[in-house]
Motif scaffolding. Structure first.
Motif, PDB file in Angstrom:
ATOM      1  N   GLN A  58       2.310   1.616  -3.370  1.00  0.00           N
ATOM      2  CA  GLN A  58       1.377   1.964  -4.319  1.00  0.00           C
ATOM      3  C   GLN A  58       1.309   3.719  -4.374  1.00  0.00           C
ATOM      4  O   GLN A  58       1.403   4.486  -5.503  1.00  0.00           O
ATOM      5  N   LYS A  59       1.357   4.140  -3.208  1.00  0.00           N
ATOM      6  CA  LYS A  59       1.390   5.508  -2.794  1.00  0.00           C
ATOM      7  C   LYS A  59       2.690   6.342  -3.393  1.00  0.00           C
ATOM      8  O   LYS A  59       2.526   7.179  -4.032  1.00  0.00           O
TER       9      LYS A  59
ATOM     10  N   VAL B  59       5.161   4.825  -5.601  1.00  0.00           N
ATOM     11  CA  VAL B  59       5.421   4.468  -6.997  1.00  0.00           C
ATOM     12  C   VAL B  59       4.335   4.882  -8.327  1.00  0.00           C
ATOM     13  O   VAL B  59       4.314   5.503  -9.184  1.00  0.00           O
ATOM     14  N   THR B  60       3.146   4.223  -7.749  1.00  0.00           N
ATOM     15  CA  THR B  60       1.980   4.284  -8.776  1.00  0.00           C
ATOM     16  C   THR B  60       1.613   5.586  -8.967  1.00  0.00           C
ATOM     17  O   THR B  60       1.299   6.064 -10.063  1.00  0.00           O
ATOM     18  N   TRP B  61       1.109   6.143  -7.528  1.00  0.00           N
ATOM     19  CA  TRP B  61       0.404   7.471  -7.668  1.00  0.00           C
ATOM     20  C   TRP B  61       1.520   8.665  -7.604  1.00  0.00           C
ATOM     21  O   TRP B  61       0.869   9.796  -8.026  1.00  0.00           O
ATOM     22  N   GLY B  62       2.429   8.406  -6.727  1.00  0.00           N
ATOM     23  CA  GLY B  62       3.218   9.700  -6.469  1.00  0.00           C
ATOM     24  C   GLY B  62       2.852  10.438  -5.613  1.00  0.00           C
ATOM     25  O   GLY B  62       1.707  10.275  -5.017  1.00  0.00           O
TER      26      GLY B  62
ATOM     27  N   THR C 199      -1.090  11.008  -4.639  1.00  0.00           N
ATOM     28  CA  THR C 199      -1.565  10.583  -3.372  1.00  0.00           C
ATOM     29  C   THR C 199      -2.247  11.732  -2.446  1.00  0.00           C
ATOM     30  O   THR C 199      -3.338  11.662  -1.937  1.00  0.00           O
TER      31      THR C 199
ATOM     32  N   HIS D  26       0.827  -1.287  -0.039  1.00  0.00           N
ATOM     33  CA  HIS D  26       0.019   0.004  -0.015  1.00  0.00           C
ATOM     34  C   HIS D  26       0.801   1.328   0.174  1.00  0.00           C
ATOM     35  O   HIS D  26       0.730   2.357  -0.712  1.00  0.00           O
TER      36      HIS D  26
ATOM     37  N   THR E 286       2.422   7.582   3.466  1.00  0.00           N
ATOM     38  CA  THR E 286       3.176   6.844   2.428  1.00  0.00           C
ATOM     39  C   THR E 286       4.638   6.243   3.196  1.00  0.00           C
ATOM     40  O   THR E 286       4.796   5.018   2.985  1.00  0.00           O
TER      41      THR E 286
END
Length: 142
Positions: free
Chosen positions: A28-29, A31-34, A38, A25, A58
């Motif tokens: 994800q915050k 790398v994926t969303w930045g 986030t 989780h 994060t």
């Protein structure tokens, strides 16, 4: 169950399982969303100070998840993760009911209470904490 080996294996499995969920989780915050994504998500959910909250959430999840997996400073990170899930419960999820599919609080409750339990009982023998914690002996007064 009062078997120390079974207890330590159970703690190891719980730590690794919870740690992986927190770690992914957090990643994800990160790398994926930045940070920007986030922050926008937190802002949309009404989280106070969304930029700061997103950054803190994060890194508590990334570092806390890794710490649980390793069994490193589990009482500290267990409390931090519990407090983060408590904040998520009250700030985002409580008004949505129980079920996670409705945005509810079942996941944050389970994760938070699992982290709190680990903070209270400790990391067990299969952990780095085992080597960091001082040996304390209590002598019963007569």
């Amino acid at each position: 169950m009062n078997n120390p080996l079974i207890r330590d294996i159970g703690l190891l499995i719980a730590r690794v399982g919870l740690g992986l969920v927190f770690l992914v989780h957090g990643l994800q915050k990160l790398v994926t969303w930045g940070q920007a994504g986030t922050t926008a998500g937190f802002e949309g959910m009404g989280v106070p100070a969304p930029s700061v909250s997103a950054f803190v959430a994060t890194w508590i999840e990334v570092l806390g998840g890794a710490a649980l997996i390793l069994g490193l400073l589990v009482p500290i990170f267990g409390v931090l993760l519990f407090l983060q899930m408590l904040a998520a419960f009250f700030l985002v999820h409580v008004g949505n009911g129980v079920y996670v599919t409705d945005g509810g609080y079942e996941l944050v409750t389970a994760l938070g209470l699992g982290a709190l339990l680990l903070a209270v009982v400790g990391a067990g023998s299969f952990s780095i904490d085992r080597f960091l914690a001082p040996k304390v002996s209590f002598v019963r007064a007569a």
